[in-house]
Write a protein that holds these residues in place. Structure first.
Motif, PDB file in Angstrom:
ATOM      1  N   MET A 258       0.993  -1.386   0.026  1.00  0.00           N
ATOM      2  CA  MET A 258      -0.168   0.122  -0.009  1.00  0.00           C
ATOM      3  C   MET A 258       0.731   1.218   0.002  1.00  0.00           C
ATOM      4  O   MET A 258       0.613   2.465  -0.619  1.00  0.00           O
ATOM      5  CB  MET A 258      -0.892   0.043   1.347  1.00  0.00           C
ATOM      6  N   PHE A 259       2.053   1.255   0.732  1.00  0.00           N
ATOM      7  CA  PHE A 259       2.968   2.184   0.799  1.00  0.00           C
ATOM      8  C   PHE A 259       3.445   2.644  -0.625  1.00  0.00           C
ATOM      9  O   PHE A 259       3.432   3.775  -1.229  1.00  0.00           O
ATOM     10  CB  PHE A 259       4.067   1.986   1.522  1.00  0.00           C
ATOM     11  N   LYS A 261       2.075   1.904  -3.443  1.00  0.00           N
ATOM     12  CA  LYS A 261       0.824   2.382  -4.321  1.00  0.00           C
ATOM     13  C   LYS A 261       0.769   3.709  -3.969  1.00  0.00           C
ATOM     14  O   LYS A 261       0.553   4.595  -4.902  1.00  0.00           O
ATOM     15  CB  LYS A 261      -0.387   1.623  -4.108  1.00  0.00           C
ATOM     16  N   ALA A 262       0.777   4.205  -2.686  1.00  0.00           N
ATOM     17  CA  ALA A 262       0.717   5.448  -2.437  1.00  0.00           C
ATOM     18  C   ALA A 262       1.600   6.522  -2.937  1.00  0.00           C
ATOM     19  O   ALA A 262       1.461   7.604  -3.413  1.00  0.00           O
ATOM     20  CB  ALA A 262       0.630   5.625  -0.632  1.00  0.00           C
ATOM     21  N   VAL A 263       2.784   5.921  -3.136  1.00  0.00           N
ATOM     22  CA  VAL A 263       4.143   6.962  -3.730  1.00  0.00           C
ATOM     23  C   VAL A 263       4.241   6.549  -5.058  1.00  0.00           C
ATOM     24  O   VAL A 263       5.096   7.232  -5.877  1.00  0.00           O
ATOM     25  CB  VAL A 263       5.356   6.605  -2.947  1.00  0.00           C
ATOM     26  N   HIS A 264       3.026   6.016  -5.814  1.00  0.00           N
ATOM     27  CA  HIS A 264       3.206   5.636  -7.364  1.00  0.00           C
ATOM     28  C   HIS A 264       4.592   5.187  -7.699  1.00  0.00           C
ATOM     29  O   HIS A 264       5.482   5.674  -8.343  1.00  0.00           O
ATOM     30  CB  HIS A 264       2.997   7.002  -8.009  1.00  0.00           C
TER      31      HIS A 264
END
Length: 290
Positions: A258-259, A261-264
């Motif tokens: 998830m991290f 994904k959050a930072v692309h």
């Protein structure tokens, strides 16, 4: 371009979709459940079969019904080879069975992986519950079949070895499971050019983490793998580490995913899975440098 003909009005379509979708989801979930049940049996039958082969040849199944087949006997060289043999068997078995079932069920075979996939929304809670049950029951069935097919007592249980403490075993199972779950999330849940080859990544990852963990914890990396044999052989008083450790590992891998994904993450080093020649670095100008 003409739309497909339909005699139903738009209002009728709208009213029927939820019902049809609900039954379709249940049907698909039940089919996936059956697939995971059969796939888990095949995966663990051949993988645990290798453990039983080692245990039988080294006569390590004479120490009692709760013996850990993953703790090889003999001299140091024999022990090291048995760890390698078991790790390779699990990795190859996962690769083989996952390749067959990948387009069918996703080739999960592990309730901890199922948990991670549910948490990121790749599968719905109903499917998570159904396939997790299928995986746990499949592990029991695989262990029972193996006991009937091989001579001597079943000796495929996991267990702590080499003086490993419960706390150490817990965290070894956590980190090794996290690595396996992360391979599933990054290779299968994420869609890219390597996704069709995801089963190969699963197999190699399991092989690598078991090379580390087999001697210390038996290399469960999967609550179902620990639970199935224990139902036949008996439970150790520290069996709980094979539930808590892999579950924590699934949560750790999910949090890291998830991290990312959050930072692309795909923008950090773009074009890594590209096969377009134009994405190659331009040596003359350095235009493609990150």
């Amino acid at each position: 371009m003409k739309r497909p003909f339909s005699s139903m009005s738009s209002s009728e379509k709208g009213s029927s979709k939820p019902k049809q979708g609900m039954f379709a989801d249940i049907k698909n979930d039940l089919i996936a459940m059956v697939g995971e049940f059969i796939g888990t049996i095949l995966f663990l039958l051949f993988a645990l079969g290798a453990v039983q082969t080692v245990a039988t040849n080294l006569s390590s199944n004479e120490s009692g019904s709760a013996s850990a087949g993953t703790q090889g006997g003999g001299d140091l060289a024999v022990k090291l080879f048995s760890y390698y043999y078991i790790s390779a068997a699990f990795g190859l078995s996962l690769f083989a069975t996952a390749s067959v079932f990948y387009r069918f069920t996703g080739s999960i075979f592990n309730p901890n992986v199922s948990l991670a996939l549910c948490l990121i929304g790749a599968i719905k809670p109903v499917r998570f519950v159904l396939v997790s049950i299928a995986q746990m029951v499949g592990a029991i069935v695989a262990s029972a079949i193996l006991e009937g097919l091989t001579p001597g007592s079943l000796a495929v249980n996991v267990g702590l070895g080499l003086g490993t403490s419960k706390t150490q075993g817990l965290f070894i199972e956590m980190f090794t499971t996290a690595a396996l779950v992360l391979s599933v999330l990054m290779l299968a849940a994420e869609k890219h050019l390597l996704t069709p080859f995801a089963p190969l990544g699963f197999g190699f990852t399991l092989f690598v983490v078991m090379l580390f963990s087999t001697a210390f914890t038996g290399g469960a990396v999967n609550t179902a793998r620990a639970f199935g044999p224990a139902c036949i052989q008996g439970f150790q008083n520290y069996h709980w580490i094979y539930w808590v450790g892999p579950t924590l590992g699934a949560l750790l891998a999910t949090a890291f995913y998830m991290f990312l994904k959050a930072v692309h993450y795909w923008k950090i080093t773009p074009g890594q899975d590209s096969t377009d020649e134009s994405d190659s670095p331009d040596v003359a100008t350095g235009d493609n440098a990150v």
